[in-house]
Design a protein around this motif. Structure first.
Motif, PDB file in Angstrom:
ATOM      1  N   THR A 163       0.848  -1.178   0.000  1.00  0.00           N
ATOM      2  CA  THR A 163       0.000   0.000   0.000  1.00  0.00           C
ATOM      3  C   THR A 163       0.889   1.235   0.000  1.00  0.00           C
ATOM      4  OG1 THR A 163      -1.617  -1.257   1.264  1.00  0.00           O
ATOM      5  CG2 THR A 163      -1.921   1.113   1.197  1.00  0.00           C
ATOM      6  N   ALA A 164       0.643   2.144  -0.906  1.00  0.00           N
ATOM      7  CA  ALA A 164       1.486   3.324  -1.081  1.00  0.00           C
ATOM      8  C   ALA A 164       1.619   4.134   0.205  1.00  0.00           C
ATOM      9  CB  ALA A 164       0.927   4.198  -2.196  1.00  0.00           C
ATOM     10  N   ARG A 165       2.789   4.627   0.440  1.00  0.00           N
ATOM     11  CA  ARG A 165       3.118   5.557   1.534  1.00  0.00           C
ATOM     12  C   ARG A 165       2.930   4.964   2.933  1.00  0.00           C
ATOM     13  NH1 ARG A 165       0.376   9.128  -2.140  1.00  0.00           N
ATOM     14  NH2 ARG A 165      -1.433   9.046  -0.820  1.00  0.00           N
ATOM     15  N   LEU A 166       2.884   3.665   3.061  1.00  0.00           N
ATOM     16  CA  LEU A 166       2.801   3.033   4.369  1.00  0.00           C
ATOM     17  C   LEU A 166       4.020   2.149   4.563  1.00  0.00           C
ATOM     18  CD1 LEU A 166      -0.929   1.877   4.495  1.00  0.00           C
ATOM     19  CD2 LEU A 166       0.071   3.891   5.552  1.00  0.00           C
ATOM     20  N   SER A 167       4.379   1.954   5.810  1.00  0.00           N
ATOM     21  CA  SER A 167       5.477   1.034   6.087  1.00  0.00           C
ATOM     22  C   SER A 167       5.045  -0.375   5.702  1.00  0.00           C
ATOM     23  CB  SER A 167       5.846   1.077   7.576  1.00  0.00           C
ATOM     24  OG  SER A 167       4.840   0.417   8.335  1.00  0.00           O
ATOM     25  N   LYS A 168       6.009  -1.270   5.569  1.00  0.00           N
ATOM     26  CA  LYS A 168       5.698  -2.662   5.215  1.00  0.00           C
ATOM     27  C   LYS A 168       4.758  -3.283   6.252  1.00  0.00           C
ATOM     28  CE  LYS A 168       7.892  -7.054   4.150  1.00  0.00           C
ATOM     29  NZ  LYS A 168       7.642  -7.360   2.768  1.00  0.00           N
ATOM     30  N   ASN A 169       4.998  -3.030   7.549  1.00  0.00           N
ATOM     31  CA  ASN A 169       4.134  -3.581   8.605  1.00  0.00           C
ATOM     32  C   ASN A 169       2.716  -3.027   8.522  1.00  0.00           C
ATOM     33  OD1 ASN A 169       6.128  -5.211   9.638  1.00  0.00           O
ATOM     34  ND2 ASN A 169       6.708  -3.783  11.253  1.00  0.00           N
ATOM     35  N   GLU A 170       2.585  -1.714   8.290  1.00  0.00           N
ATOM     36  CA  GLU A 170       1.254  -1.110   8.168  1.00  0.00           C
ATOM     37  C   GLU A 170       0.527  -1.651   6.935  1.00  0.00           C
ATOM     38  OE1 GLU A 170       1.774   3.350  10.015  1.00  0.00           O
ATOM     39  OE2 GLU A 170       2.726   2.895   8.096  1.00  0.00           O
ATOM     40  N   SER A 171       1.250  -1.725   5.832  1.00  0.00           N
ATOM     41  CA  SER A 171       0.676  -2.241   4.601  1.00  0.00           C
ATOM     42  C   SER A 171       0.218  -3.683   4.773  1.00  0.00           C
ATOM     43  CB  SER A 171       1.712  -2.143   3.478  1.00  0.00           C
ATOM     44  OG  SER A 171       1.208  -2.669   2.280  1.00  0.00           O
ATOM     45  N   ASN A 172       1.059  -4.525   5.362  1.00  0.00           N
ATOM     46  CA  ASN A 172       0.698  -5.928   5.593  1.00  0.00           C
ATOM     47  C   ASN A 172      -0.530  -6.055   6.482  1.00  0.00           C
ATOM     48  OD1 ASN A 172       2.754  -6.841   3.980  1.00  0.00           O
ATOM     49  ND2 ASN A 172       4.130  -7.317   5.673  1.00  0.00           N
ATOM     50  N   ALA A 173      -0.632  -5.208   7.507  1.00  0.00           N
ATOM     51  CA  ALA A 173      -1.781  -5.268   8.423  1.00  0.00           C
ATOM     52  C   ALA A 173      -3.076  -4.918   7.689  1.00  0.00           C
ATOM     53  CB  ALA A 173      -1.563  -4.328   9.607  1.00  0.00           C
ATOM     54  N   ILE A 174      -3.037  -3.893   6.851  1.00  0.00           N
ATOM     55  CA  ILE A 174      -4.233  -3.489   6.102  1.00  0.00           C
ATOM     56  C   ILE A 174      -4.617  -4.565   5.096  1.00  0.00           C
ATOM     57  CG2 ILE A 174      -5.106  -1.858   4.371  1.00  0.00           C
ATOM     58  CD1 ILE A 174      -3.591   0.323   5.935  1.00  0.00           C
ATOM     59  N   LEU A 175      -3.626  -5.088   4.362  1.00  0.00           N
ATOM     60  CA  LEU A 175      -3.917  -6.135   3.395  1.00  0.00           C
ATOM     61  C   LEU A 175      -4.467  -7.386   4.070  1.00  0.00           C
ATOM     62  CD1 LEU A 175      -0.876  -5.704   1.001  1.00  0.00           C
ATOM     63  CD2 LEU A 175      -3.275  -5.155   0.525  1.00  0.00           C
ATOM     64  N   GLU A 176      -3.925  -7.769   5.202  1.00  0.00           N
ATOM     65  CA  GLU A 176      -4.425  -8.939   5.943  1.00  0.00           C
ATOM     66  C   GLU A 176      -5.882  -8.726   6.356  1.00  0.00           C
ATOM     67  OE1 GLU A 176      -4.878 -12.534   7.604  1.00  0.00           O
ATOM     68  OE2 GLU A 176      -3.144 -11.902   6.442  1.00  0.00           O
ATOM     69  N   MET A 177      -6.211  -7.511   6.826  1.00  0.00           N
ATOM     70  CA  MET A 177      -7.586  -7.200   7.193  1.00  0.00           C
ATOM     71  C   MET A 177      -8.510  -7.323   5.978  1.00  0.00           C
ATOM     72  SD  MET A 177      -9.529  -3.657   8.130  1.00  0.00           S
ATOM     73  CE  MET A 177      -9.011  -3.123   6.534  1.00  0.00           C
ATOM     74  N   LEU A 178      -8.063  -6.805   4.829  1.00  0.00           N
ATOM     75  CA  LEU A 178      -8.877  -6.875   3.616  1.00  0.00           C
ATOM     76  C   LEU A 178      -9.067  -8.324   3.159  1.00  0.00           C
ATOM     77  CD1 LEU A 178      -7.443  -3.830   1.658  1.00  0.00           C
ATOM     78  CD2 LEU A 178      -9.701  -4.016   2.722  1.00  0.00           C
ATOM     79  N   TYR A 179      -8.017  -9.135   3.206  1.00  0.00           N
ATOM     80  CA  TYR A 179      -8.138 -10.543   2.827  1.00  0.00           C
ATOM     81  C   TYR A 179      -9.101 -11.281   3.755  1.00  0.00           C
ATOM     82  CZ  TYR A 179      -4.090  -9.813  -0.210  1.00  0.00           C
ATOM     83  OH  TYR A 179      -3.225  -9.372  -1.169  1.00  0.00           O
ATOM     84  N   ARG A 180      -9.019 -11.018   5.062  1.00  0.00           N
ATOM     85  CA  ARG A 180      -9.949 -11.662   6.009  1.00  0.00           C
ATOM     86  C   ARG A 180     -11.388 -11.236   5.711  1.00  0.00           C
ATOM     87  NH1 ARG A 180      -6.259 -10.165  10.019  1.00  0.00           N
ATOM     88  NH2 ARG A 180      -7.736  -8.614  10.719  1.00  0.00           N
ATOM     89  N   HIS A 181     -11.576  -9.985   5.359  1.00  0.00           N
ATOM     90  CA  HIS A 181     -12.906  -9.466   5.043  1.00  0.00           C
ATOM     91  C   HIS A 181     -13.476 -10.167   3.803  1.00  0.00           C
ATOM     92  CE1 HIS A 181     -16.148  -6.515   4.934  1.00  0.00           C
ATOM     93  NE2 HIS A 181     -15.916  -6.393   3.643  1.00  0.00           N
ATOM     94  N   CYS A 182     -12.656 -10.332   2.788  1.00  0.00           N
ATOM     95  CA  CYS A 182     -13.110 -10.906   1.508  1.00  0.00           C
ATOM     96  C   CYS A 182     -13.557 -12.351   1.619  1.00  0.00           C
ATOM     97  CB  CYS A 182     -11.993 -10.822   0.475  1.00  0.00           C
ATOM     98  SG  CYS A 182     -11.629  -9.154  -0.059  1.00  0.00           S
ATOM     99  N   VAL A 183     -13.047 -13.099   2.565  1.00  0.00           N
ATOM    100  CA  VAL A 183     -13.379 -14.520   2.641  1.00  0.00           C
ATOM    101  C   VAL A 183     -14.520 -14.817   3.615  1.00  0.00           C
ATOM    102  CG1 VAL A 183     -11.096 -15.249   1.894  1.00  0.00           C
ATOM    103  CG2 VAL A 183     -11.568 -15.027   4.343  1.00  0.00           C
ATOM    104  N   GLN A 184     -15.199 -13.792   4.104  1.00  0.00           N
ATOM    105  CA  GLN A 184     -16.370 -14.008   4.936  1.00  0.00           C
ATOM    106  C   GLN A 184     -17.458 -14.664   4.071  1.00  0.00           C
ATOM    107  OE1 GLN A 184     -17.414 -10.723   7.742  1.00  0.00           O
ATOM    108  NE2 GLN A 184     -15.838  -9.651   6.557  1.00  0.00           N
ATOM    109  N   PRO A 185     -18.209 -15.578   4.649  1.00  0.00           N
ATOM    110  CA  PRO A 185     -19.207 -16.320   3.850  1.00  0.00           C
ATOM    111  C   PRO A 185     -20.146 -15.437   3.029  1.00  0.00           C
ATOM    112  CG  PRO A 185     -19.003 -17.293   6.016  1.00  0.00           C
ATOM    113  CD  PRO A 185     -18.174 -16.026   6.037  1.00  0.00           C
ATOM    114  N   GLU A 186     -20.542 -14.286   3.545  1.00  0.00           N
ATOM    115  CA  GLU A 186     -21.490 -13.446   2.801  1.00  0.00           C
ATOM    116  C   GLU A 186     -20.871 -12.817   1.550  1.00  0.00           C
ATOM    117  OE1 GLU A 186     -20.350 -10.887   6.473  1.00  0.00           O
ATOM    118  OE2 GLU A 186     -20.530 -13.000   5.972  1.00  0.00           O
TER     119      GLU A 186
END
Length: 83
Positions: free
Chosen positions: A7-30
């Motif tokens: 994710t642009a302009r974020l540290s690797k740790n911040e970017s990874n945390a946001i991407l992990e949250m988005l991936y978890r969101h996408c795989v919800q059954p709904e």
């Protein structure tokens, strides 16, 4: 997890945390679709806006896949609509 450059302009740790949250969101059954294959079934999706995971649940039956790339406008979430 899929692959993403970050994710642009974020540290690797911040970017990874946001991407992990988005991936978890996408795989919800709904937000998922489990296609039930039957004789004559055809399925298609837009890889520009879809996370795809094929299950190996068809036993000894052959699985045929054909990839098609369409020309046209670049994907835009604002123009997307469900069929």
């Amino acid at each position: 997890m899929g692959s993403s450059p970050g994710t642009a302009r974020l540290s690797k740790n911040e970017s990874n945390a946001i991407l992990e949250m988005l991936y978890r969101h996408c795989v919800q059954p709904e937000y998922t679709c489990r296609f039930r294959w039957q004789a004559g079934s055809v399925a298609f999706w837009d890889n520009r806006a879809t996370m795809h995971y094929a299950l190996d649940d068809y036993g000894d039956a052959p699985r045929y896949a054909h990839r098609v790339t369409l020309r046209g406008d670049a994907h835009s979430a604002r123009r997307s609509r469900s069929l």
